[in-house]
Design an enzyme around this catalytic site. Structure first.
Site, PDB file in Angstrom:
ATOM      1  N   LYS A   1       2.071  11.314   7.172  1.00  0.00           N
ATOM      2  CA  LYS A   1       1.204  11.054   8.324  1.00  0.00           C
ATOM      3  C   LYS A   1       1.674  11.796   9.591  1.00  0.00           C
ATOM      4  CE  LYS A   1      -1.302   7.204   6.597  1.00  0.00           C
ATOM      5  NZ  LYS A   1      -0.899   6.141   5.727  1.00  0.00           N
TER       6      LYS A   1
ATOM      7  N   PHE B   1       0.862  -1.193   0.000  1.00  0.00           N
ATOM      8  CA  PHE B   1       0.000   0.000   0.000  1.00  0.00           C
ATOM      9  C   PHE B   1       0.892   1.234   0.000  1.00  0.00           C
ATOM     10  CE2 PHE B   1      -2.339   3.587   1.548  1.00  0.00           C
ATOM     11  CZ  PHE B   1      -3.495   3.506   0.791  1.00  0.00           C
TER      12      PHE B   1
ATOM     13  N   ASP C   1       9.186   2.976   2.325  1.00  0.00           N
ATOM     14  CA  ASP C   1       7.995   3.767   2.595  1.00  0.00           C
ATOM     15  C   ASP C   1       7.683   3.653   4.085  1.00  0.00           C
ATOM     16  OD1 ASP C   1       5.488   4.829   2.960  1.00  0.00           O
ATOM     17  OD2 ASP C   1       4.606   3.912   1.172  1.00  0.00           O
TER      18      ASP C   1
HETATM   19  C1  LIG Z   1      -1.056   6.193   4.246  1.00  0.00           C
HETATM   20  C2  LIG Z   1       0.063   5.636   3.445  1.00  0.00           C
HETATM   21  C3  LIG Z   1       0.426   6.186   2.204  1.00  0.00           C
HETATM   22  C4  LIG Z   1      -0.375   7.293   1.532  1.00  0.00           C
HETATM   23  O1  LIG Z   1      -0.461   8.446   2.275  1.00  0.00           O
HETATM   24  P1  LIG Z   1      -1.619   9.529   1.914  1.00  0.00           P
HETATM   25  O2  LIG Z   1      -1.286  10.698   2.776  1.00  0.00           O
HETATM   26  O3  LIG Z   1      -2.932   8.894   2.255  1.00  0.00           O
HETATM   27  O4  LIG Z   1      -1.494   9.818   0.467  1.00  0.00           O
HETATM   28  C5  LIG Z   1       1.524   5.659   1.559  1.00  0.00           C
HETATM   29  N1  LIG Z   1       2.225   4.637   2.080  1.00  0.00           N
HETATM   30  C6  LIG Z   1       1.907   4.089   3.267  1.00  0.00           C
HETATM   31  C7  LIG Z   1       2.737   2.978   3.814  1.00  0.00           C
HETATM   32  C8  LIG Z   1       0.810   4.547   3.983  1.00  0.00           C
HETATM   33  O5  LIG Z   1       0.466   3.976   5.143  1.00  0.00           O
END
Ligand SMILES: *Cc1c(COP(=O)(O)O)cnc(C)c1O
Length: 404
Positions: free
Chosen positions: A256, A142, A227
């Protein structure tokens, strides 16, 4: 539910694109680990907006920084300098040991920016023929919801009817270093991966996986892009989840909790020449690096460290995990987690996780189901031992019920 709450839900349903299926609670206030609904009921937030509110709801010091900055200057665009950006760079680089920083807004934008940067690096530094760059990613990943990103998702719901998608991605199983080795070619520029797969249900790879990944990436001159948008900034009990593995990524993505939930702030961090390939006019964002975002992020990083939230995540996470493991319930298939990134996977026969989340709501806990049978638990990092123990009692009560 009161009439006014029912009105709000109906109005949302009437006007909103129906792309979410929220639990039936309308929140109007938050403080620390707690949120309140419009009727005054209090809940322990065990989702933290997918880890964006790690510092706790409405943290007073982040709030003060935001208000103070909002009175002075909010947005200049990058056509001009602003007096917060340099300080943000300096502080995030010092915190994470990075050399270069690219500020963006959402997490998905940081992922897109990393993809663009590693491709450019591949052509201009590694010498990959133009248009041939390959990026390896993991199954069940994700990385956000933009078109570029959903194109290499393996989830049918995420991809369905959104194509055609961009080429240049190869998908391998998560946690399988041999598969990575087999997938690398002369044109591979990067391996993009989550240290722990959050949305997939808090999937922790085998011990030693990332050591091997690091070795392979180094040996083949492939950029390791971690990520850490969800795992980063203390969530797993260390500043970055890579520290559990004793490795360093070439490119790290944060988002985040970088703003403590006040404002969308993300960043691409690199410790080499990946970001150095970008020249004026080649990439940007109107809001990226704006003074309000920088001031908020600076405060969000500062309180994380000053208030010992990372250490607390390690201690309370261990307590929560042990407590969940001690619950004797036929519904539970597996309990797993690192720091305050936890999940309870139910037996398929136990019924859908959603039912358990609704029952938890009745006990004053907001948690989120994922993939039918998993309840994920990620409270703010400011949670105390007493609050963990109270939450465990509620989980024990709900998990020993049968909603099949
Ligand atoms: C939430 C998330 C994203 C995307 O972030 P947004 O601010 O919703 O675009 C990307 N990678 C990971 C691992 C995430 O948990």
């Amino acid at each position: 539910m009161s009439a006014s709450v029912i009105d709000l839900l109906a109005t949302e349903a009437r006007f909103g694109a129906n792309n979410y299926a929220p639990i039936g609670v309308v929140l109007s206030r938050g403080e620390g680990v707690w949120v309140w609904d419009t009727e005054g009921n209090r809940y322990l937030d065990c989702l933290s907006a997918y880890s964006a509110v790690s510092q706790g709801h409405c943290h007073p010091k982040i709030l003060a920084a935001m208000v103070e900055q909002a009175h002075r200057l909010t947005l200049t665009s990058r056509a001009f300098h602003n007096d917060q950006l340099a300080l943000f760079y300096e502080e995030i680089a010092a915190l994470t040991g990075s050399h270069k920083v690219l500020p963006m807004n959402s997490g998905a934008e940081a992922v897109e920016s990393a993809i663009k940067s590693v491709r450019k690096w591949g052509y201009e530094v590694k010498g990959v023929p133009d248009g041939e760059a390959e990026i390896i990613v993991s199954a069940d990943n994700f990385h956000g919801r933009t078109l570029g990103v959903v194109g290499f998702s393996t989830d049918a719901e995420t991809r369905g009817h959104f194509g055609p998608f961009a080429p240049g991605f190869r998908i391998i199983p998560f946690g399988d270093a041999a598969a990575l080795e087999a997938a690398i070619t002369q044109n591979t520029v990067a391996f993009l991966v989550e240290p722990i797969q959050g949305e997939a249900g808090v999937i922790i790879p085998p011990v030693g996986y990332f050591t091997k990944v690091r070795e392979l990436c180094t040996a083949h001159n492939v950029m390791l892009v971690l990520d850490e948008i969800q795992t980063g900034l203390g969530r797993t009990g260390k500043l970055l989840a890579e520290q559990h593995e004793g490795i360093e990524a070439d490119v790290t993505l944060l988002g985040k909790a970088l703003s403590g939930g006040f404002y969308p702030v993300s960043a691409v961090l690199s410790n080499n020449d990946v970001l150095g390939t970008l020249r004026p006019g080649q990439h940007g964002s109107t809001f990226g690096g704006n003074p309000l975002a920088c001031a908020v992020a600076r405060a969000a990083m500062r309180v994380l460290v000053e208030e010992g939230m990372i250490e607390n995540a390690a201690a309370q996470g261990a307590r929560f995990l042990e407590g969940l493991k001690d619950i004797r319930a036929n519904t539970i298939r597996e309990v797993r987690g690192r720091g305050l990134m936890l999940a309870v996977e139910l037996h398929p026969e136990a019924g859908r996780a959603r039912r358990y989340c609704e029952a938890l709501q009745g006990k004053g806990i907001l948690a989120k189901d994922t993939h039918e049978h998993t309840i994920r638990i990620a409270p703010p990092l400011v949670i105390t031992s007493d609050q963990v123990d109270w939450a465990l009692e509620q989980f024990a009560t709900v998990l020993t019920q049968d909603f099949s």
